[in-house]
Design a protein around this motif. Structure first.
Motif, PDB file in Angstrom:
ATOM      1  N   LEU A  41      21.817-105.678  21.226  1.00  0.00           N
ATOM      2  CA  LEU A  41      23.055-104.915  21.331  1.00  0.00           C
ATOM      3  C   LEU A  41      23.987-105.560  22.347  1.00  0.00           C
ATOM      4  N   ASP A  42      25.262-105.581  22.018  1.00  0.00           N
ATOM      5  CA  ASP A  42      26.304-106.044  22.939  1.00  0.00           C
ATOM      6  C   ASP A  42      26.968-104.810  23.518  1.00  0.00           C
ATOM      7  N   LEU A  43      26.724-104.534  24.809  1.00  0.00           N
ATOM      8  CA  LEU A  43      27.122-103.275  25.421  1.00  0.00           C
ATOM      9  C   LEU A  43      28.220-103.469  26.451  1.00  0.00           C
ATOM     10  N   VAL A  44      29.015-102.412  26.631  1.00  0.00           N
ATOM     11  CA  VAL A  44      29.993-102.310  27.707  1.00  0.00           C
ATOM     12  C   VAL A  44      29.531-101.170  28.610  1.00  0.00           C
ATOM     13  N   THR A  45      29.344-101.467  29.891  1.00  0.00           N
ATOM     14  CA  THR A  45      28.816-100.502  30.849  1.00  0.00           C
ATOM     15  C   THR A  45      29.912-100.080  31.812  1.00  0.00           C
ATOM     16  N   THR A  46      30.059 -98.777  31.994  1.00  0.00           N
ATOM     17  CA  THR A  46      31.047 -98.274  32.949  1.00  0.00           C
ATOM     18  C   THR A  46      30.468 -98.297  34.358  1.00  0.00           C
ATOM     19  N   SER A  47      31.299 -98.076  35.341  1.00  0.00           N
ATOM     20  CA  SER A  47      30.845 -98.068  36.731  1.00  0.00           C
ATOM     21  C   SER A  47      29.920 -96.882  36.965  1.00  0.00           C
ATOM     22  N   PRO A  48      28.849 -97.048  37.750  1.00  0.00           N
ATOM     23  CA  PRO A  48      27.888 -95.961  37.969  1.00  0.00           C
ATOM     24  C   PRO A  48      28.478 -94.840  38.816  1.00  0.00           C
ATOM     25  N   SER A  49      27.985 -93.638  38.590  1.00  0.00           N
ATOM     26  CA  SER A  49      28.419 -92.465  39.347  1.00  0.00           C
ATOM     27  C   SER A  49      27.229 -91.536  39.509  1.00  0.00           C
ATOM     28  N   VAL A  50      27.430 -90.436  40.224  1.00  0.00           N
ATOM     29  CA  VAL A  50      26.377 -89.442  40.426  1.00  0.00           C
ATOM     30  C   VAL A  50      26.882 -88.099  39.913  1.00  0.00           C
ATOM     31  N   GLY A  51      25.993 -87.116  39.878  1.00  0.00           N
ATOM     32  CA  GLY A  51      26.360 -85.792  39.393  1.00  0.00           C
ATOM     33  C   GLY A  51      26.845 -84.888  40.520  1.00  0.00           C
ATOM     34  N   TYR A  52      27.849 -84.056  40.245  1.00  0.00           N
ATOM     35  CA  TYR A  52      28.431 -83.135  41.229  1.00  0.00           C
ATOM     36  C   TYR A  52      28.443 -81.719  40.653  1.00  0.00           C
ATOM     37  N   TYR A  53      28.257 -80.746  41.540  1.00  0.00           N
ATOM     38  CA  TYR A  53      28.428 -79.345  41.171  1.00  0.00           C
ATOM     39  C   TYR A  53      29.826 -78.906  41.606  1.00  0.00           C
ATOM     40  N   VAL A  54      30.642 -78.516  40.628  1.00  0.00           N
ATOM     41  CA  VAL A  54      32.020 -78.109  40.879  1.00  0.00           C
ATOM     42  C   VAL A  54      32.103 -76.595  40.774  1.00  0.00           C
ATOM     43  N   HIS A  55      32.549 -75.949  41.855  1.00  0.00           N
ATOM     44  CA  HIS A  55      32.703 -74.492  41.891  1.00  0.00           C
ATOM     45  C   HIS A  55      34.164 -74.157  41.602  1.00  0.00           C
ATOM     46  N   LEU A  56      34.394 -73.519  40.471  1.00  0.00           N
ATOM     47  CA  LEU A  56      35.730 -73.081  40.112  1.00  0.00           C
ATOM     48  C   LEU A  56      35.998 -71.702  40.697  1.00  0.00           C
ATOM     49  N   ASN A  61      36.394 -67.995  40.893  1.00  0.00           N
ATOM     50  CA  ASN A  61      35.913 -66.830  40.134  1.00  0.00           C
ATOM     51  C   ASN A  61      35.054 -67.231  38.941  1.00  0.00           C
ATOM     52  N   ASN A  62      34.375 -68.380  39.013  1.00  0.00           N
ATOM     53  CA  ASN A  62      33.502 -68.813  37.935  1.00  0.00           C
ATOM     54  C   ASN A  62      32.235 -69.426  38.527  1.00  0.00           C
ATOM     55  N   SER A  63      31.189 -69.490  37.718  1.00  0.00           N
ATOM     56  CA  SER A  63      29.945 -70.111  38.142  1.00  0.00           C
ATOM     57  C   SER A  63      30.122 -71.626  38.214  1.00  0.00           C
ATOM     58  N   PRO A  64      29.321 -72.318  39.028  1.00  0.00           N
ATOM     59  CA  PRO A  64      29.475 -73.770  39.163  1.00  0.00           C
ATOM     60  C   PRO A  64      29.089 -74.505  37.883  1.00  0.00           C
ATOM     61  N   ILE A  65      29.707 -75.649  37.661  1.00  0.00           N
ATOM     62  CA  ILE A  65      29.403 -76.499  36.521  1.00  0.00           C
ATOM     63  C   ILE A  65      29.006 -77.872  37.036  1.00  0.00           C
ATOM     64  N   LEU A  66      28.071 -78.513  36.308  1.00  0.00           N
ATOM     65  CA  LEU A  66      27.597 -79.841  36.685  1.00  0.00           C
ATOM     66  C   LEU A  66      28.469 -80.895  36.016  1.00  0.00           C
ATOM     67  N   ILE A  67      29.050 -81.768  36.834  1.00  0.00           N
ATOM     68  CA  ILE A  67      29.914 -82.839  36.343  1.00  0.00           C
ATOM     69  C   ILE A  67      29.187 -84.165  36.539  1.00  0.00           C
ATOM     70  N   GLN A  68      28.866 -84.836  35.427  1.00  0.00           N
ATOM     71  CA  GLN A  68      28.238 -86.148  35.491  1.00  0.00           C
ATOM     72  C   GLN A  68      29.233 -87.272  35.233  1.00  0.00           C
ATOM     73  N   VAL A  74      39.889 -75.939  41.344  1.00  0.00           N
ATOM     74  CA  VAL A  74      38.609 -76.161  42.016  1.00  0.00           C
ATOM     75  C   VAL A  74      38.600 -75.463  43.366  1.00  0.00           C
ATOM     76  N   ASP A  75      37.547 -74.697  43.618  1.00  0.00           N
ATOM     77  CA  ASP A  75      37.372 -74.064  44.923  1.00  0.00           C
ATOM     78  C   ASP A  75      36.718 -75.047  45.908  1.00  0.00           C
ATOM     79  N   HIS A  76      35.586 -75.592  45.538  1.00  0.00           N
ATOM     80  CA  HIS A  76      34.952 -76.636  46.345  1.00  0.00           C
ATOM     81  C   HIS A  76      33.974 -77.410  45.461  1.00  0.00           C
ATOM     82  N   ILE A  77      33.563 -78.594  45.959  1.00  0.00           N
ATOM     83  CA  ILE A  77      32.673 -79.494  45.221  1.00  0.00           C
ATOM     84  C   ILE A  77      31.457 -79.788  46.085  1.00  0.00           C
TER      85      ILE A  77
END
Length: 700
Positions: free
Chosen positions: A461-476, A478-485, A496-499
């Motif tokens: 396979l000939d692949l294109v790889t994006t820059s690496p990152s980590v997962g974050y929990y974003v607290h909106l 009046n809403n429950s947190p969501i995981l952003i990868q 966004v309330d806090h990350i």
């Protein structure tokens, strides 16, 4: 034996179904081992070698044997003499005969990277005559070319050895070779569950390293008997007495009877086998219990389907029985069961405590997952075995095929690779710049590099790889947190309330003279000091809480450069903490490239954006028009660079005449460049997506 024919061997080896024949060209004796088949006992004239390919006669023989449902992987052509055939036959008889649990010893070798673990495994295979001297090569159990090129172990491997101890009894030793790098610690944890003991190899010149401690903790949690061994005592820089003290002070193991060996020269290696028999306990005799076997590894074979590696804890497993995977609730009939010595050798049955493999015509990779329990379909066990903890990815990146038509090929390749590497996780995603691909999770940067390289080599396979990152929990709000990868999925700032960002517990073991430099580096990466221990008068352990995002860039390279290669590091998951984070985007020619998007700390946003735009200016090729490269937070540009246009000298043909003619040509060129810029596309090269890995920050 006549020229050009195959007859049944009349020696002892015919009981092992060994087939011999002459090649009509070279008059050399070929040896074909075809296990578990009646057609190997052919009579003279049943099959003539005169019709075979003159260069490679075994290829036609394989096609002939396929008529009898024998896989080509079961036909092993070997240049062999009659004496060697008899030795090989006796070795296989010892391997395949029934044993009692008291004769079994299951162990693994754990060590820090480059402490001689693979070399010790090679010497054990030679001393037990598991591998002949003719077939022996360095890093024998490292079967992948990638492992040999990099000099590291990536995949766990299994080998069954027969050893006659000093007490006169024969023992079956099942060795499971494990990786030593922190990114492959999940492979180590899977190996430990299938063992009762572990050989801890420590370099007598380097001493206890960070990954040495991590592997010892894993072995202790699994309740294994740990045998410390000092390796490389033949080196002039070896200090066995100092290393013994480090083992006692840092690990707490008694080193009064610690072996001092040299795996390279073979010094005292045979004593390691005696220690294994003496100190590692045999498995419990639970042969009469209902069958329960734990899958600790598997891979996909194009001819035979999924090949499962397992360790039997309860009961007996026989060829022809119908088994059930307790997690997937799928039933299969066993076609072949065998042991790894270290090549696959079929046997009639395996009992509790043994390690082996099975073939059951499993075509779907989801049916045989690592950690599942095997039981009998007609006599199932009441409960499955504990299995393994789910591997938690720490680094994420996007994998996209360079050719959009290879998307399905990439999906199939990831499915097969995950069967062999259960720490890999992936899910589909789409990008406006890249098209359709997958968002993959890895245990570290080295793990990411190895997976990408294997996809390229093994599946083409000939692949294109994006820059690496980590997962974050974003607290909106009046809403429950969501995981952003994926950083592109981060909502707008006003929503966004806090990350919360992930943190790891980092431990660095270094010579004392480099402590100040490493503390300065760690604190510049937002590290929080936790502890500092003086192991000996010359070695120090530093413990920090560090954001994982700071670790996945070039932190490891900086640690090695600042300590001149003497420091080692190991990290473990710590949890999430609130951070002042922003989304940094990169626009090339006015278009945002989502593959270059990242989440960074607000205090470092400007320096990272400046370094990234300068790096992209060097990597993106020049076009016929001027290309702006901008680093942005929201709609605000915080750093900007411009790639100059490739200019054509349109005035070259104007060697005279009025100035208005030259102005007319320049005006026409400017209008063309403006139109080209409006409709032109800029191709961002693959190197640009890895630019985040090598960015130099001001404090580096």
């Amino acid at each position: 034996m006549p020229r050009g024919g195959i007859v049944q061997c009349r020696g002892k080896c015919c009981t092992r179904r060994i087939l011999y024949g002459f090649c009509g060209v070279s008059f050399q004796l070929h040896h074909f081992r075809v296990p578990g088949s009646s057609c190997v006992c052919t009579k003279r004239g049943d099959f003539s070698l005169t019709c075979l390919n003159r260069n490679k006669p075994w290829q036609s023989l394989r096609r002939y044997l396929l008529r009898y449902a024998i896989s080509p992987t079961q036909v092993l052509p070997i240049w062999i003499s009659m004496e060697e055939a008899a030795i090989k036959s006796n070795r296989e008889e010892q391997t395949t005969r029934d044993v009692s649990p008291q004769q079994l010893r299951n162990f693994c070798i754990i060590a820090h990277i480059d402490h001689g673990k693979s070399t010790l495994a090679d010497r054990l295979l030679q001393l037990t005559n598991t591998v002949s001297n003719r077939d022996m090569k360095e890093q024998f159990l490292d079967t992948m070319d990638l492992e040999r090129e990099r000099g590291i172990t990536i995949k766990l491997q299994t080998a069954r050895m027969t050893y006659k101890a000093s007490d006169g009894k024969e023992y079956i030793l099942n060795l499971i070779d494990t990786p030593g790098h922190v990114d492959f610690s999940y492979e180590v944890s899977r190996s430990l569950v299938a063992c009762e003991g572990a050989i801890l190899v420590v370099d007598a010149s380097q001493g206890v390293e960070a990954q040495t401690l991590a592997n010892v903790y894993l072995a202790s949690e699994s309740g294994l008997e740990i045998i410390p061994v000092l390796n490389k005592v033949d080196l002039p820089s070896a200090e066995p007495f100092r290393v013994r003290q480090e083992i006692e002070q840092m690990i707490g193991l008694d080193t009064s009877n610690c072996l001092e060996i040299s795996a390279k020269t073979g010094k005292n290696v045979e004593k390691v086998l005696e220690y294994i028999v003496k100190y590692i306990p045999p498995p419990k005799d639970r042969t009469n219990a209902p069958l329960r076997a734990l899958i600790f590894d598997s891979y996909y074979d194009s001819y035979r389907g999924v090949i499962v590696y397992f360790r039997i804890f309860d009961g007996v497993l026989e060829t022809g029985r119908k088994i059930r995977f307790m997690n997937s609730q799928k039933d299969f009939e066993i076609v072949e069961v065998g042991v790894l010595a270290p090549h696959q050798v079929p046997v009639a049955r395996l009992i509790a405590g043994e390690v082996g493999y099975l073939v059951a015509g499993i075509k779907t990779v989801q049916d045989a997952r690592v950690g599942d329990t095997i039981t009998l379909a007609n006599q199932p066990a009441h409960s499955p075995l504990a299995g393994y903890k789910e591997a938690k990815p720490m680094v994420f990146c996007g994998l996209f095929p360079a050719d959009a038509d290879q998307f399905e090929d990439l999906r199939e390749a990831l499915e097969k690779l995950k069967l062999n590497d259960s720490a890999l996780s992936y899910e589909p995603e789409s990008s406006s710049a890249m098209g359709f691909g997958f968002r993959c999770g890895f245990l570290g940067l080295l793990h990411m590099e190895i997976v990408c390289e294997r996809l390229s080599r093994e599946y083409g396979l000939d692949l294109v790889t994006t820059s690496p990152s980590v997962g974050y929990y974003v607290h909106l709000e009046n809403n429950s947190p969501i995981l952003i990868q994926n950083p592109c999925e981060l909502p707008e700032p006003h929503l966004v309330d806090h990350i919360e960002e992930p943190y790891v517990r980092l431990e660095v073991i270094t010579p004392s003279e480099y402590v100040g430099s490493l503390m300065e580096l760690t604190q510049s990466r937002r590290g929080i000091f936790q502890d500092m221990k003086y192991i000996t008068a010359t070695r120090t352990s530093l413990v920090y809480e560090l954001p994982l995002a700071e670790l996945v860039t070039n932190f490891f390279d900086l640690v090695k450069s600042r300590s001149r290669g003497y420091a080692s590091m190991e990290y473990q998951w710590s949890g999430y903490r609130v951070g002042d984070l922003v989304k940094l985007e990169v626009a090339v020619n006015g278009e945002k490239v989502d593959a270059l998007c990242s989440i960074v700390h607000r205090d470092k946003a400007y320096s990272i954006a400046r370094a990234l735009t300068e790096r992209l200016k060097e990597l993106i090729p020049r076009q016929q028009f001027r290309i702006p490269v901008q680093g942005m937070i929201g709609n605000r540009v915080i750093a900007s660079e411009h790639i100059p246009a490739l200019r054509k000298d349109v005035l070259a043909k104007c060697y005279g005449g009025d100035i208005s003619r030259k102005k007319k040509l320049l005006k026409k060129q400017a209008e063309g460049k403006k139109r080209m810029k409006a409709i032109g596309k800029v191709d961002v090269p693959q190197e640009a997506f890895r630019a985040m890995l090598s960015l130099k920050q001001p404090d580096d």
